[in-house]
Design a protein around this motif. Structure first.
Motif: not given
Lengths: 358, 308
Positions: A3-8, A336-337, A283-285, A344-347
């Motif tokens: 649901s998080f991915i779908v929302r994003r 692409i960006f 770091i991922v951010t 990144v958000d999903i990770s």
């Protein structure tokens, strides 16, 4: 998580529409009649009328925008002014190299950057720490194009006639070439999106080499990308090293790390399982934020190393006022960006369950 | 330390007791090692820029006569024949003295960094302040519009804007300023949102302060700290971006002594005249580095978490 991915994903629509509005507005802001700009000296009244009808420029602005959205959604970015080719074909030809370069630079910057940051944090205030941070400070302050030129000078002139020689320019050595996958697989009749995707894969020297098992091509393509990737990656490497150091130092001072130590965990486990994993989110951010500057860096570096990517083509297009190309490329880069930021958000959500549940 | 405070060891040991936050921050900044290095470098740069006409031995724009094009540096101390005129960084592809051009370039670079960032702070700060202070739909409208600008990598957005405006120094600066606007808008908005419901603001409102006064006198000063840090680091980025645009042929044009342009003009002679590429690049790096070091120092000095 789903649901998080779908929302994003749903949130992407307004952003993508906004990007199209911006690129649409940018091309409308070009001074002068588009007909004069596009046709140049050949522009006569009669020709302009036909031209405007053909491109729908005689319609109202909202109608034009709707038409533009529709075209872009179908992958139609118009034709180049210079040689009347479909912009999507130019993209399929140029984009793979830029993506290869960006990915290689990202891999280089993240692995070396995290490694240096961890070493610096674990040996705080040592010579290694100071050296890393001095290097990182200089690294973020260097112009990429300058570093690229220096690397080219060092590796291809100073190290000439040594095994460390690396070619300063072009994508492949003479005699090495890409065989179009359409030919290899007998898929010349593909149309539309499938053809575009095939071209994209085919024009990526690395993917092409992997798919056809051509080790000579693979080696040569990677060899030519070493210097550009070093040049593009250095700034991001420095940023990542600094962030890793400060983030890891923050985490290693936290109570749960003291608890982990006091219950007798081996130091290695404390650092990697408790320390680094929790230090990873910032770091991922920062890696995600770097994708934009890596893409920009790729654009600058391509012009130095004579690489046929979208960057060098975009600069050509700007200098020759080839607007459909500029428009197409702007949309492409923004998309692409936006998608890398989504990844990144999903990770994050994967790394930190708290974000998923918010 | 006075005798009165000595009786209260807890208070006396805290520097906050006898120092205002601003003085404390300044002291911490001046003790910060990388900030010290940055300040020295920046001071040298400012002096170079101010006295460029005295330091530079030749005209930065006019080609010299009786010189060899792209010849290597001639420095008397390093054994160059004394009867030859000294050219510390050699001669460029247009027979100009490179050292003079690099010296004059410092003026342009500092101006570029400061003007673009000031413009971006002014516009971005105002937009961010309005968004944060008004809230509701103006907030959404402003911030979502700026989000879209942020959907483009900044240098590439600057390139697209230059594509529309046409290449040139002023246009490239405008483009860089536009791409920096969202950053400052976000910083200021965050600061405004954080304090606008605090008691001291409510008190001021109860005393009948106008909305303008509330915003500019009570609320905005609290965003100043992050803005200073971001602005200093922003100058570094702006100088790099301007150099990049000039390098690509989209910014400063011949014969302006701009470091990025100097690199761009000579990039093809890197193999036979590397000094022409080396020196302008070092100049850019030193300038950018000085602002980055000061920015880092400011961030540490102004960070309340590090106050002990």
């Amino acid at each position: 998580m789903l649901s998080f991915i779908v929302r994003r994903l749903l949130l992407l629509f307004p952003v993508l529409t906004g990007i199209l509005v911006v690129t649409f507005t940018i091309t409308r802001m070009i001074p002068g009649d588009p007909c004069d700009v596009m046709l140049g000296e050949k522009a006569t009244k009669a020709k302009c009328k036909i031209f405007k009808q053909h491109y729908g420029l005689d319609k109202t602005i909202p109608e034009q925008f709707a038409r533009y959205m529709l075209n872009v959604a179908q992958g139609d970015f118009g034709t180049t002014i210079r040689d009347r080719r479909a912009v999507s074909d130019v993209i399929a030809e140029r984009l793979p190299l830029t993506i290869e370069l960006t990915i290689l630079a990202t891999v280089f910057a993240s692995t070396v950057g995290i490694l240096l940051g961890v070493v610096a944090a674990l040996n705080r205030n040592s010579t290694a720490d100071t050296a890393t941070m001095v290097f990182a400070n200089i690294g973020v302050s260097m112009p990429i194009f300058w570093l690229g030129l220096l690397l080219a000078y060092f590796f291809s002139l100073t190290l000439k006639d040594t095994p460390f020689y690396i070619p300063p320019s072009s994508r492949l050595s003479p005699g090495v070439s890409i065989v179009p996958l359409a030919k290899v697989w007998g898929l010349q009749n593909l149309k539309g999106f499938q053809r575009f995707m095939l071209l994209l894969v085919s024009n990526s020297a690395i993917l092409n080499a992997l798919l056809t098992g051509n080790t000579k091509l693979l080696k040569d393509a990677l060899w030519h990308l070493i210097l550009p990737a070093l040049a593009v990656g250095t700034i991001s490497l420095s940023v990542i090293a600094r962030m890793t150091r400060s983030s890891l130092l923050d985490v290693l001072g936290a109570d749960f790390v003291r608890t982990a130590r006091s219950k007798g965990l081996r130091e290695r486990l404390v650092i990697y399982r408790h320390g680094l994993r929790n230090a990873l989110i910032p770091i991922v951010t920062i890696i995600g934020l770097q994708i934009g500057s890596l893409l920009s860096g790729a654009v600058l570096t391509e012009t130095i190393f004579a690489l046929p990517g979208i960057g060098s083509r975009a600069v050509e297009a700007i200098l020759s006022r080839d607007y459909p190309v500029i428009q197409g490329f702007s949309v492409l880069v923004a998309v692409i960006f936006v998608f890398t930021n989504l990844i990144v958000d999903i990770s994050y959500a994967y790394l930190d369950p708290r974000i998923r549940l918010k | 330390m006075t005798a009165a405070t000595a009786e209260l060891p807890l208070v006396a040991s805290s520097p906050i007791a006898d120092e205002s936050p601003a003085r404390l921050a300044l002291r911490r900044l001046l003790q910060h090692r990388s900030a010290q290095v940055g300040f020295v470098m920046l001071l040298l740069l400012i002096l170079t820029a101010l006295f460029a006409d005295r330091i530079a031995p030749f005209d930065p724009l006019l080609p010299l006569e009786n010189v060899v094009r792209r010849s290597t540096p001639c420095i008397h101390l390093l054994g160059c024949a004394a009867d030859q005129p000294q050219h510390l960084m050699g001669i460029d592809g247009n027979n100009r003295d490179l050292f003079s051009r690099v010296v004059y370039g410092s003026r342009l670079s500092l101006q570029v960094g400061i003007t673009t960032v000031s413009a971006a702070i002014l516009v971005g700060g105002l937009l961010g302040a309005l968004a944060g202070f008004l809230g509701g739909w103006p907030d959404d409208l402003i911030m979502r519009a700026l989000d879209i600008l942020m959907a483009f990598p900044s240098l590439l957005l600057a390139i697209s804007i230059v594509a529309v405006l046409g290449p040139g120094l002023i246009n490239s600066l405008l483009a860089i300023a536009i791409t920096e606007i969202p950053v400052y808008a976000r910083v200021v908005r965050a600061g405004v949102v954080a304090v606008k419901d605090h008691d001291f603001v409510t008190a001021s409102r109860a005393l009948g302060a106008s909305r303008m006064r509330l915003l500019f006198v009570r609320v905005l000063p609290s965003s100043l700290t992050p803005l200073i840090v971001q602005g200093t680091l922003g100058i570094a980025t702006a100088i790099l971006s301007a150099a990049a645009l000039s390098f690509l042929g989209l910014g400063a044009e011949f014969p302006i002594p701009e470091w990025g342009l100097m690199l761009g003009e000579e990039r093809n002679s890197v193999f036979n005249a590397p000094h022409l590429v080396l020196f302008p690049g070092i100049a850019i790096m030193v300038t950018v580095l000085s602002f980055n070091l000061i920015g880092d120092g400011l961030r540490d000095a102004l960070d309340p978490r590090l106050h002990h």
